[in-house]
Enzyme design. Structure first.
Site, PDB file in Angstrom:
ATOM      1  N   HIS A  38       5.831  16.085   2.959  1.00 43.91           N
ATOM      2  CA  HIS A  38       6.285  15.002   3.777  1.00 43.91           C
ATOM      3  C   HIS A  38       7.606  15.487   4.183  1.00 43.91           C
ATOM      4  O   HIS A  38       8.093  16.682   3.797  1.00 43.91           O
ATOM      5  CB  HIS A  38       6.868  13.665   2.875  1.00 43.91           C
ATOM      6  CG  HIS A  38       5.622  12.931   2.460  1.00 43.91           C
ATOM      7  ND1 HIS A  38       4.783  13.335   1.665  1.00 43.91           N
ATOM      8  CD2 HIS A  38       5.333  11.784   2.966  1.00 43.91           C
ATOM      9  CE1 HIS A  38       3.966  12.324   1.343  1.00 43.91           C
ATOM     10  NE2 HIS A  38       3.877  11.346   2.416  1.00 43.91           N
ATOM     11  N   ALA A  53       0.679  -0.984   0.037  1.00 36.95           N
ATOM     12  CA  ALA A  53       0.191   0.175   0.010  1.00 36.95           C
ATOM     13  C   ALA A  53       0.821   1.321   0.039  1.00 36.95           C
ATOM     14  O   ALA A  53       1.832   1.178   0.669  1.00 36.95           O
ATOM     15  CB  ALA A  53      -1.046  -0.068   1.214  1.00 36.95           C
ATOM     16  N   LYS A  80      12.440  11.934   3.382  1.00 39.85           N
ATOM     17  CA  LYS A  80      11.750  11.312   2.261  1.00 39.85           C
ATOM     18  C   LYS A  80      12.749  11.058   0.996  1.00 39.85           C
ATOM     19  O   LYS A  80      12.802  12.272   0.426  1.00 39.85           O
ATOM     20  CB  LYS A  80      10.377  11.315   2.047  1.00 39.85           C
ATOM     21  CG  LYS A  80       9.475  10.417   0.938  1.00 39.85           C
ATOM     22  CD  LYS A  80       8.250  10.781   1.128  1.00 39.85           C
ATOM     23  CE  LYS A  80       7.227   9.869   0.179  1.00 39.85           C
ATOM     24  NZ  LYS A  80       7.450   8.425   0.520  1.00 39.85           N
TER      25      LYS A  80
END
Length: 266
Positions: free
Chosen positions: A155, A125, A159
């Site tokens: 974010h 996911a 990341k």
């Protein structure tokens, strides 16, 4: 009901520690192993603040897989590490729940084929927060009536991939109900290259990376005399835990790869 024996990959990372705590606190699960490339032999309880955990950090994956009875492995590491380890894991008939982003289509196809060949279940996911899944669903519904749309995803500055997996999944969902066309003025131009963001079938996507953020996304629709904004905020990594635990409990019920939390929500 039998207890599901779980191992966590990247257990020393921020997400790994939250996941480990989630597993320990779930009565249907048992944390039996933890893997990372650092802190060999350290008691995991010292990292997550739970003293009665008899699990130490393994840095030798082959040794861990051979010595521990594991039903499901949870991986929130990075794409390179995942693709290095996934064959060895699945060939042990272990199911895998993947939250790692940055995988390309070839990676996903390879994982699916490995799972099918070994009669194992894999769940992947882009986002395990239930609110984020609802945001994607509502965005797809809205795009039927508001085809002019842009996405801003925000974010933390550690990341590695951009845009986020959630943003890509949102774009794909919207594209199913929206014909491709170029938005904005016909003769618009960028005075600074990239200022209009990335382009996916005419939809603009903007990625923000700053300290202080966790995971956030806005889907902004524009229409005649009105705008509509859908926004989801994960203000803590705890927001992902219910979705991860749900996936762990269901992943052994199928063979091959299932993609997206919306496919296992009841």
């Amino acid at each position: 009901m039998s207890i599901i024996k779980v191992a966590v990959m990247g257990a020393c990372g921020k997400m790994g520690r939250f996941i480990s705590t989630g597993v320990v606190n779930d009565p249907e699960l048992e944390l039996v192993a933890a893997f990372d490339v650092i802190n060999e032999g350290m008691n995991l309880g010292a990292l997550i603040g739970i003293s009665n955990i008899d699990v130490t950090i393994d840095t030798d994956l082959t040794k861990m897989l051979n010595e521990k009875k594991i039903d499901v492995i949870i991986d929130f590491t990075n794409a390179k590490a995942l693709m290095k380890n996934i064959s060895e894991i699945i060939e042990k008939k272990i199911s895998v729940v993947i939250g790692t982003t940055g995988l390309n289509e070839d990676d996903i196809n390879k994982i699916n084929q490995l799972a099918m060949n070994n009669s194992s279940g894999v769940f992947l996911a882009p986002n395990f927060a239930i609110g984020a899944v609802l945001m994607m669903k509502y965005a797809q519904d809205a795009a039927k009536y508001f085809p002019h749309v842009e996405i801003i995803e925000l974010h933390h500055n550690q990341k590695l991939d951009a845009p986020s997996g959630t943003a890509i999944k949102t774009l794909e969902q919207i594209a199913k109900v929206r014909r491709p066309f170029t938005q904005g003025a016909e003769d618009e131009f960028e005075k600074i290259e990239g200022s209009r963001g990335g382009d996916y079938e005419g939809i603009r996507i903007h990625s923000v990376r700053l300290p202080g953020y966790v995971a956030h996304q806005e889907v902004i629709f524009g229409g005649l005399g009105q705008t509509l904004t859908l926004r989801h905020d994960s203000i803590s990594r705890e927001s992902f835990i219910p979705g991860v635990m749900l996936a762990v409990k269901k992943v052994r019920t199928w063979q091959g790869l299932v993609y997206g939390l919306e496919n296992i929500l009841e």
